[in-house]
Design an enzyme around this catalytic site. Structure first.
Site, PDB file in Angstrom:
ATOM      1  N   HIS A 153       5.897 -27.747   3.179  1.00  0.00           N
ATOM      2  CA  HIS A 153       5.092 -28.888   2.727  1.00  0.00           C
ATOM      3  C   HIS A 153       4.013 -28.447   1.750  1.00  0.00           C
ATOM      4  O   HIS A 153       3.045 -29.170   1.517  1.00  0.00           O
ATOM      5  CB  HIS A 153       4.451 -29.576   3.935  1.00  0.00           C
ATOM      6  CG  HIS A 153       5.476 -30.057   4.906  1.00  0.00           C
ATOM      7  ND1 HIS A 153       6.173 -31.220   4.724  1.00  0.00           N
ATOM      8  CD2 HIS A 153       5.975 -29.489   6.036  1.00  0.00           C
ATOM      9  CE1 HIS A 153       7.040 -31.371   5.726  1.00  0.00           C
ATOM     10  NE2 HIS A 153       6.941 -30.325   6.526  1.00  0.00           N
ATOM     11  N   LYS A 198     -13.437   1.436  -4.118  1.00  0.00           N
ATOM     12  CA  LYS A 198     -14.526   1.726  -3.171  1.00  0.00           C
ATOM     13  C   LYS A 198     -15.679   2.410  -3.909  1.00  0.00           C
ATOM     14  O   LYS A 198     -16.841   2.125  -3.674  1.00  0.00           O
ATOM     15  CB  LYS A 198     -14.026   2.676  -2.070  1.00  0.00           C
ATOM     16  CG  LYS A 198     -13.191   1.993  -1.005  1.00  0.00           C
ATOM     17  CD  LYS A 198     -12.904   2.969   0.131  1.00  0.00           C
ATOM     18  CE  LYS A 198     -11.741   2.494   0.975  1.00  0.00           C
ATOM     19  NZ  LYS A 198     -11.233   3.473   1.920  1.00  0.00           N
ATOM     20  N   GLU A 247       0.846  -1.201   0.000  1.00  0.00           N
ATOM     21  CA  GLU A 247       0.000   0.000   0.000  1.00  0.00           C
ATOM     22  C   GLU A 247       0.881   1.252   0.000  1.00  0.00           C
ATOM     23  O   GLU A 247       0.453   2.325  -0.419  1.00  0.00           O
ATOM     24  CB  GLU A 247      -0.939   0.000   1.218  1.00  0.00           C
ATOM     25  CG  GLU A 247      -2.184   0.834   0.997  1.00  0.00           C
ATOM     26  CD  GLU A 247      -3.275   0.622   2.053  1.00  0.00           C
ATOM     27  OE1 GLU A 247      -4.428   0.367   1.685  1.00  0.00           O
ATOM     28  OE2 GLU A 247      -2.966   0.728   3.260  1.00  0.00           O
TER      29      GLU A 247
HETATM   30  O1  F6P Z   1      -7.904   0.167   2.258  1.00  0.00           O
HETATM   31  C1  F6P Z   1      -7.609   1.490   2.510  1.00  0.00           C
HETATM   32  C2  F6P Z   1      -7.508   1.830   3.954  1.00  0.00           C
HETATM   33  O2  F6P Z   1      -7.733   3.188   3.979  1.00  0.00           O
HETATM   34  C3  F6P Z   1      -6.198   1.463   4.621  1.00  0.00           C
HETATM   35  O3  F6P Z   1      -5.175   2.336   4.285  1.00  0.00           O
HETATM   36  C4  F6P Z   1      -6.597   1.525   6.058  1.00  0.00           C
HETATM   37  O4  F6P Z   1      -5.656   0.948   6.929  1.00  0.00           O
HETATM   38  C5  F6P Z   1      -7.905   0.780   5.995  1.00  0.00           C
HETATM   39  O5  F6P Z   1      -8.492   1.205   4.785  1.00  0.00           O
HETATM   40  C6  F6P Z   1      -8.833   1.034   7.147  1.00  0.00           C
HETATM   41  O6  F6P Z   1      -9.101   2.390   7.295  1.00  0.00           O
HETATM   42  P1  F6P Z   1      -9.721   2.999   8.624  1.00  0.00           P
HETATM   43  O7  F6P Z   1      -8.769   2.744   9.746  1.00  0.00           O
HETATM   44  O8  F6P Z   1      -9.911   4.449   8.353  1.00  0.00           O
HETATM   45  O9  F6P Z   1     -11.026   2.304   8.874  1.00  0.00           O
END
Ligand code: F6P
Length: 483
Positions: free
Chosen positions: A340, A453, A309
């Site tokens: 294994h 998203k 990330e």
């Molecule tokens: O997947 C993106 C992300 O923003 C990550 O960087 C982050 O750790 C996760 O989602 C959870 O985000 P939050 O802590 O804001 O719920």
């Protein structure tokens, strides 16, 4: 070539690079102002340009910021003490026996890894045994298993979300709220059964979490760098605030090493440079993370987020395209069991890879009788022998059907302790930072996940309203129809 520090050691002999070659490569690839950028990171002034803030997770390594008393009070430590001593009573007077950390990504992976790695270092023997569970996935999978075992009246939920708006976490929380409803009114549930951990204080307040149960951390602490902050609460609940502080001490010792040691003596810088070398000069696009101690089984998952990330990007800090490959694919698994399963391909398949072997030389088994202790010590030795053997075979091959020449690091500690664990994780953070500096990447944002998203919300709208599916491709439409 071996580097030893107070808590963590690195043997990089099987990278196959001499000191001179490493020195040369460092000269070529480290920018002139590396030392300045590094000290900005270490003192919390490094810029995250796309999000317009500084990068401050290293400041959380100071005990004062997280666990030490602050004017006589520290909410984090108080919450830990009350829950661990069995003095936290739920709304109907029952003692809280179970805690569920609800969070995903950085709000799950670090706390989960740390709790699993360190659970045997719990610093007390109180009769009260608090059980800490984790629920992360949007499909509610962990809740299917957990809810039938738990009682809402004796369960506390940590709502862990930096943004306080992640749908995965909100969905799990909604289910938990519905599950608690027959036993507890909404107000009772909020007052005694929910702790919030977030940098969005307004979000926690609007949700109805009482101020005394809100733990915050700075927005400038990235999610995947947040286990040192209040997000580490499940670790502290598992081992106690003192052991949590020792984990911070180990990370701090690694910060000092990273900030002071010369490049050829510097563990994170050498991890970074050999990684860049493998990516650019040897064309290796992946790193297998292979822990040989079961307590570190979740390390590959944790490092996937930390590294991929952060540095899985094609644009530099100014938004210009980068014309070299950047962060590799991180994968891996628990070494002894991987032997294994997927090691056959590693030894004799056609693909290139680099590996990080992570080894714990000794493990105390003090809770067992002498005979069992002796057997367990032998098992640890067995694991060490296997790690060293496979590492040799991957590098040297056998001159016949095992090609070898797969470069690897051996990261090892004498014993896994809160300090050595903290140092290990901080070393990886600094490796990722150093590679980000070399590639001129902003390692502290994650714009790529946002589009996924957005599209997921569009699909969800169509499912809920039953209209508009014709905008999608045939395959998606067919599934939606069936749904
Ligand atoms: O997947 C993106 C992300 O923003 C990550 O960087 C982050 O750790 C996760 O989602 C959870 O985000 P939050 O802590 O804001 O719920």
């Amino acid at each position: 070539m071996m580097i030893t520090t107070q808590y963590l050691n690195l043997d990089l002999t099987y990278q196959g690079l001499s000191r001179d070659e490493l020195q040369q490569f460092a000269k070529q690839r480290l920018p002139r102002d590396f030392a300045e950028q590094r000290s900005q990171l270490l003192n919390g002034t490094y810029e995250n340009p796309s999000e317009g803030r500084q990068v401050t997770h290293v400041l959380n390594r100071s005990r004062h910021s997280v666990v030490a008393a602050n004017g006589g009070r520290n909410r984090f430590s108080e919450i830990v003490r009350t829950l661990r001593s069995g003095k936290w009573l739920g709304a109907t007077g029952q003692v809280i026996t179970d805690v569920i950390n609800v969070g995903v990504g950085g709000s799950d992976l670090g706390p989960l890894l740390g709790s699993e790695a360190l659970s045997e270092f719990a610093d007390d023997n109180t009769a009260h045994k608090l059980k800490v569970h984790f629920a992360s996935s949007m499909d509610g999978t962990q809740l299917y298993t957990l809810l039938p075992q738990l009682n809402p009246a004796s369960t506390l939920v940590i709502m862990a979300s930096k943004s306080f708006s992640t749908i995965d976490t909100i969905a799990n929380i909604r289910t938990l709220k519905a599950w608690a409803a027959p036993e507890l009114s909404e107000q009772q549930w909020l007052d005694k059964h929910v702790v919030g951990v977030s940098s969005n204080i307004e979000g926690m307040t609007n949700f109805g979490i009482p101020p005394a149960q809100q733990l915050s951390f700075a927005e400038s602490v990235g999610g995947r760098y947040s286990l040192w902050s209040a997000i580490g609460l499940p670790i502290a609940l598992t081992v106690g605030a003192n052991q949590f502080a020792r984990m911070l001490d180990g990370a701090k010792a690694m910060d000092a090493h990273f900030g002071e040691a010369d490049v050829l003596e510097n563990i994170p810088m050498l991890m970074a440079l050999t990684g860049v070398y493998n990516r650019e000069q040897r064309g290796i696009n992946n790193v297998a993370v292979l822990p040989y101690d079961g307590r570190l089984q979740k390390l590959p998952d944790y490092l996937q987020q930390l590294d991929m990330e952060s540095n899985g990007k094609q644009q530099d800090r100014a938004g210009n395209p980068i014309d070299t490959p950047t962060g590799p694919i991180i994968w891996g698994g628990f070494g002894p069991n991987g032997q294994h399963a997927f090691y056959q391909h590693l030894h004799q398949g056609y693909d290139n890879f680099a590996a990080d072997f992570v080894l714990v030389l000794k493990r105390a088994a003090t809770k067992f009788d002498a005979a069992t202790q002796a057997q367990l010590a032998e098992q640890q030795t067995l694991s060490v022998a296997n790690c060293l053997a496979h590492r040799r075979l991957m590098w040297f091959g056998d001159g016949k059907t095992y090609p070898g020449q797969h470069p690897s690091n051996l990261l090892f500690v004498d014993e896994l302790t809160p300090q050595s664990f903290g140092a290990l994780i901080a070393a990886y953070e600094h490796k990722v930072f150093t590679q980000g500096v070399i590639w001129n990447i902003n390692s502290f944002d994650q714009p790529g996940v946002e589009l996924g998203k957005k599209i997921a919300n569009e699909v969800l709208d169509v499912i809920k309203t039953g209209t508009g599916s014709s905008d999608f491709d045939e395959s998606t439409q067919a599934i939606l129809k069936r749904l």
